[in-house]
Design a protein around this motif. Structure first.
Motif, PDB file in Angstrom:
ATOM      1  N   MET A   1      15.141   2.903  15.974  1.00 52.58           N
ATOM      2  CA  MET A   1      15.193   1.597  15.328  1.00 52.58           C
ATOM      3  C   MET A   1      15.274   0.258  15.952  1.00 52.58           C
ATOM      4  O   MET A   1      14.786  -0.480  15.989  1.00 52.58           O
ATOM      5  N   MET A   2      14.953   0.597  17.348  1.00 53.65           N
ATOM      6  CA  MET A   2      15.601  -0.473  17.790  1.00 53.65           C
ATOM      7  C   MET A   2      14.185  -0.261  18.641  1.00 53.65           C
ATOM      8  O   MET A   2      13.851  -1.469  18.964  1.00 53.65           O
ATOM      9  N   ALA A   3      13.448   0.940  18.531  1.00 57.15           N
ATOM     10  CA  ALA A   3      11.906   0.419  19.519  1.00 57.15           C
ATOM     11  C   ALA A   3      10.945   0.080  18.091  1.00 57.15           C
ATOM     12  O   ALA A   3      10.427  -1.081  18.729  1.00 57.15           O
ATOM     13  N   ALA A   4      11.284   0.305  17.176  1.00 60.02           N
ATOM     14  CA  ALA A   4      10.891  -0.191  16.017  1.00 60.02           C
ATOM     15  C   ALA A   4      11.249  -2.418  15.960  1.00 60.02           C
ATOM     16  O   ALA A   4       9.818  -2.747  15.640  1.00 60.02           O
ATOM     17  N   ALA A   5      12.169  -2.050  16.056  1.00 56.44           N
ATOM     18  CA  ALA A   5      12.965  -3.709  16.363  1.00 56.44           C
ATOM     19  C   ALA A   5      11.784  -4.824  17.151  1.00 56.44           C
ATOM     20  O   ALA A   5      11.681  -5.953  16.865  1.00 56.44           O
ATOM     21  N   VAL A   6      11.817  -4.245  18.615  1.00 57.74           N
ATOM     22  CA  VAL A   6      11.572  -5.104  19.792  1.00 57.74           C
ATOM     23  C   VAL A   6       9.940  -4.375  19.383  1.00 57.74           C
ATOM     24  O   VAL A   6       9.085  -4.760  21.047  1.00 57.74           O
ATOM     25  N   HIS A   7       9.183  -3.289  18.383  1.00 57.65           N
ATOM     26  CA  HIS A   7       7.494  -3.057  19.066  1.00 57.65           C
ATOM     27  C   HIS A   7       6.993  -4.060  19.439  1.00 57.65           C
ATOM     28  O   HIS A   7       5.728  -3.857  19.858  1.00 57.65           O
ATOM     29  N   CYS A   8       6.368  -5.043  18.721  1.00 59.18           N
ATOM     30  CA  CYS A   8       5.567  -5.589  18.705  1.00 59.18           C
ATOM     31  C   CYS A   8       6.077  -7.189  19.851  1.00 59.18           C
ATOM     32  O   CYS A   8       5.508  -7.882  20.280  1.00 59.18           O
ATOM     33  N   LEU A   9       6.904  -6.915  20.433  1.00 65.19           N
ATOM     34  CA  LEU A   9       7.060  -8.001  21.496  1.00 65.19           C
ATOM     35  C   LEU A   9       6.704  -7.331  22.962  1.00 65.19           C
ATOM     36  O   LEU A   9       5.926  -6.349  22.665  1.00 65.19           O
ATOM     37  N   ALA A  10       7.178  -7.936  23.767  1.00 58.69           N
ATOM     38  CA  ALA A  10       6.024  -7.939  25.285  1.00 58.69           C
ATOM     39  C   ALA A  10       6.597  -6.461  25.765  1.00 58.69           C
ATOM     40  O   ALA A  10       7.316  -6.135  25.633  1.00 58.69           O
ATOM     41  N   ASP A  11       6.039  -6.151  26.815  1.00 58.74           N
ATOM     42  CA  ASP A  11       6.355  -4.456  26.843  1.00 58.74           C
ATOM     43  C   ASP A  11       7.005  -4.835  28.465  1.00 58.74           C
ATOM     44  O   ASP A  11       8.111  -3.412  28.064  1.00 58.74           O
ATOM     45  N   ASN A  12       7.131  -5.009  28.615  1.00 61.44           N
ATOM     46  CA  ASN A  12       8.452  -5.497  29.493  1.00 61.44           C
ATOM     47  C   ASN A  12       9.901  -5.965  28.691  1.00 61.44           C
ATOM     48  O   ASN A  12      10.957  -5.399  29.112  1.00 61.44           O
ATOM     49  N   VAL A  13       9.298  -6.820  27.843  1.00 59.24           N
ATOM     50  CA  VAL A  13      11.116  -6.914  26.845  1.00 59.24           C
ATOM     51  C   VAL A  13      11.401  -5.784  25.959  1.00 59.24           C
ATOM     52  O   VAL A  13      12.385  -5.388  26.084  1.00 59.24           O
ATOM     53  N   TRP A  14      10.143  -4.599  24.932  1.00 59.78           N
ATOM     54  CA  TRP A  14      10.672  -3.936  24.687  1.00 59.78           C
ATOM     55  C   TRP A  14      11.205  -2.889  25.852  1.00 59.78           C
ATOM     56  O   TRP A  14      12.540  -2.513  25.185  1.00 59.78           O
ATOM     57  N   TYR A  15      10.524  -2.244  27.178  1.00 62.21           N
ATOM     58  CA  TYR A  15      11.266  -1.556  28.484  1.00 62.21           C
ATOM     59  C   TYR A  15      12.576  -2.239  28.265  1.00 62.21           C
ATOM     60  O   TYR A  15      13.773  -1.038  28.932  1.00 62.21           O
ATOM     61  N   CYS A  16      13.394  -2.789  28.490  1.00 61.68           N
ATOM     62  CA  CYS A  16      14.075  -3.537  28.976  1.00 61.68           C
ATOM     63  C   CYS A  16      14.974  -3.622  28.113  1.00 61.68           C
ATOM     64  O   CYS A  16      16.607  -3.253  27.855  1.00 61.68           O
ATOM     65  N   CYS A  17      15.049  -3.863  26.354  1.00 63.10           N
ATOM     66  CA  CYS A  17      15.043  -3.411  25.855  1.00 63.10           C
ATOM     67  C   CYS A  17      16.047  -2.136  25.574  1.00 63.10           C
ATOM     68  O   CYS A  17      17.376  -1.820  25.275  1.00 63.10           O
ATOM     69  N   ILE A  18      15.029  -0.681  25.775  1.00 63.06           N
ATOM     70  CA  ILE A  18      15.001   0.315  25.211  1.00 63.06           C
ATOM     71  C   ILE A  18      16.390   0.575  26.384  1.00 63.06           C
ATOM     72  O   ILE A  18      17.113   1.674  26.631  1.00 63.06           O
ATOM     73  N   PHE A  19      15.944  -0.015  27.803  1.00 61.03           N
ATOM     74  CA  PHE A  19      17.292   0.360  28.972  1.00 61.03           C
ATOM     75  C   PHE A  19      18.351   0.269  29.026  1.00 61.03           C
ATOM     76  O   PHE A  19      19.293   0.484  29.088  1.00 61.03           O
ATOM     77  N   ILE A  20      18.434  -1.203  28.563  1.00 54.91           N
ATOM     78  CA  ILE A  20      19.929  -1.744  28.425  1.00 54.91           C
ATOM     79  C   ILE A  20      20.697  -0.817  27.569  1.00 54.91           C
ATOM     80  O   ILE A  20      21.572   0.055  26.563  1.00 54.91           O
ATOM     81  N   TYR A  21      20.294  -0.527  26.056  1.00 52.41           N
ATOM     82  CA  TYR A  21      20.613   0.181  24.689  1.00 52.41           C
ATOM     83  C   TYR A  21      21.079   1.893  25.215  1.00 52.41           C
ATOM     84  O   TYR A  21      22.231   1.898  25.574  1.00 52.41           O
ATOM     85  N   CYS A  22      20.065   2.071  26.343  1.00 53.70           N
ATOM     86  CA  CYS A  22      20.486   3.124  26.412  1.00 53.70           C
ATOM     87  C   CYS A  22      21.736   3.504  27.990  1.00 53.70           C
ATOM     88  O   CYS A  22      22.361   4.344  27.813  1.00 53.70           O
ATOM     89  N   THR A  23      21.563   2.376  28.706  1.00 50.16           N
ATOM     90  CA  THR A  23      22.727   2.575  29.276  1.00 50.16           C
ATOM     91  C   THR A  23      23.883   2.196  28.846  1.00 50.16           C
ATOM     92  O   THR A  23      24.969   2.781  28.777  1.00 50.16           O
ATOM     93  N   LEU A  24      24.433   0.904  27.898  1.00 44.33           N
ATOM     94  CA  LEU A  24      25.505   0.588  27.313  1.00 44.33           C
ATOM     95  C   LEU A  24      25.688   2.955  26.241  1.00 44.33           C
ATOM     96  O   LEU A  24      26.900   3.113  26.778  1.00 44.33           O
ATOM     97  N   SER A  25      24.853   3.429  25.844  1.00 40.80           N
ATOM     98  CA  SER A  25      24.843   4.101  25.051  1.00 40.80           C
ATOM     99  C   SER A  25      25.884   4.978  25.849  1.00 40.80           C
ATOM    100  O   SER A  25      26.324   5.526  25.833  1.00 40.80           O
ATOM    101  N   ILE A  26      25.000   5.025  27.468  1.00 43.67           N
ATOM    102  CA  ILE A  26      25.638   6.263  28.620  1.00 43.67           C
ATOM    103  C   ILE A  26      26.786   6.188  28.689  1.00 43.67           C
ATOM    104  O   ILE A  26      27.904   6.491  28.904  1.00 43.67           O
ATOM    105  N   TRP A  27      27.391   4.688  28.627  1.00 43.39           N
ATOM    106  CA  TRP A  27      28.638   4.185  29.235  1.00 43.39           C
ATOM    107  C   TRP A  27      29.490   4.852  27.767  1.00 43.39           C
ATOM    108  O   TRP A  27      30.817   4.993  28.174  1.00 43.39           O
ATOM    109  N   GLY A  28      28.764   4.020  26.562  1.00 45.31           N
ATOM    110  CA  GLY A  28      29.921   4.734  25.684  1.00 45.31           C
ATOM    111  C   GLY A  28      30.414   6.667  25.756  1.00 45.31           C
ATOM    112  O   GLY A  28      31.501   6.987  25.592  1.00 45.31           O
ATOM    113  N   LEU A  29      29.287   7.078  26.328  1.00 44.66           N
ATOM    114  CA  LEU A  29      29.771   8.454  25.590  1.00 44.66           C
ATOM    115  C   LEU A  29      30.787   8.829  26.978  1.00 44.66           C
ATOM    116  O   LEU A  29      31.932   9.708  26.699  1.00 44.66           O
TER     117      LEU A  29
END
Length: 225
Positions: free
Chosen positions: A74-102
């Motif tokens: 869902m995250m990947a699709a929601a930012v799929h059409c944005l610039a590549d650096n924004v896409w990678y940044c969003c996925i990285f931030i989400y993964c970081t927040l998820s690891i913190w939550g774990l």
């Protein structure tokens, strides 16, 4: 779910990205049932507190996998059409927040603390969902209602479980059925069903290389993955 979900995913679609996201969805859709099964199977074993806490952590890991891996498509699709650096940044931030939550979930001392551990990635999902509602970033329009339901239903179920509703109003009468734990599990099933439907539509949408072009977004190098 192991018998049905894999056959519904677009494994044969050209592109590694959709294949990776399909695996993320499969892991996220199945993991909560594995963790919950082990927890409920052994939770009443007459052993020490350490065993119970270990089982609780296994259950939390299953929930975490659903909330983290399961939401990555869902995250990947929601930012799929944005610039590549924004896409990678969003996925990285989400993964970081998820690891913190774990990490926080493994050290939480109360039901509310365990539930609040998932707040940061949840808030980020709400942010991209809001952008999605305004047509920013991408995502299948047909999946939006299921995107909303998957988190709304999950939050309602988690709140019911933490507040012990309705058994706190009529103690002793709902020990076997219709208690908050039963209701919570039903809500989780409904939330995962919405997540599954939304993911299938998003993956199908991402599989079409012309989706971002129709929306007048710049081409992405990720289509080569």
């Amino acid at each position: 779910m192991l018998l049905t979900v894999p056959h519904l995913l677009p494994w044969n679609t050209k592109g590694t990205l959709v294949g990776i996201l399909s695996w993320c969805h499969l892991i996220g859709a199945v993991s909560p049932w594995v963790g919950s099964f082990l927890y409920h199977l052994f939770m009443n074993v007459n052993y020490d507190e350490d065993l119970y806490r270990t089982l609780l952590k296994v259950d939390m890991i299953g929930i975490w996998l659903c909330q983290s891996f399961g939401a990555i498509p869902m995250m990947a699709a929601a930012v799929h059409c944005l610039a590549d650096n924004v896409w990678y940044c969003c996925i990285f931030i989400y993964c970081t927040l998820s690891i913190w939550g774990l990490f926080k979930a493994m050290t939480a001392g109360s039901p509310w603390e365990r539930r609040l551990c998932f707040a940061p990635p949840f808030l980020m999902r709400m942010l991209v969902m809001t952008l999605r509602c305004f047509g920013i970033g991408g995502g299948s329009p047909d999946a939006l209602i299921h995107i909303i339901l998957q988190d709304l239903v999950a939050v309602i179920g988690a709140s019911i479980g933490a507040l012990r509703i309705p058994e706190k109003w009529i103690p002793g009468r709902l020990d076997l059925v219709l208690n908050s734990h039963n209701v919570m599990h039903v809500m989780v099933v409904l939330a995962v069903c919405s997540m599954h439907t939304a993911t299938l539509r998003d993956l199908a949408w991402m599989s079409d290389p012309s989706t971002c072009n129709r929306a007048s977004y710049p081409p992405s190098d990720r289509e080569e993955l």
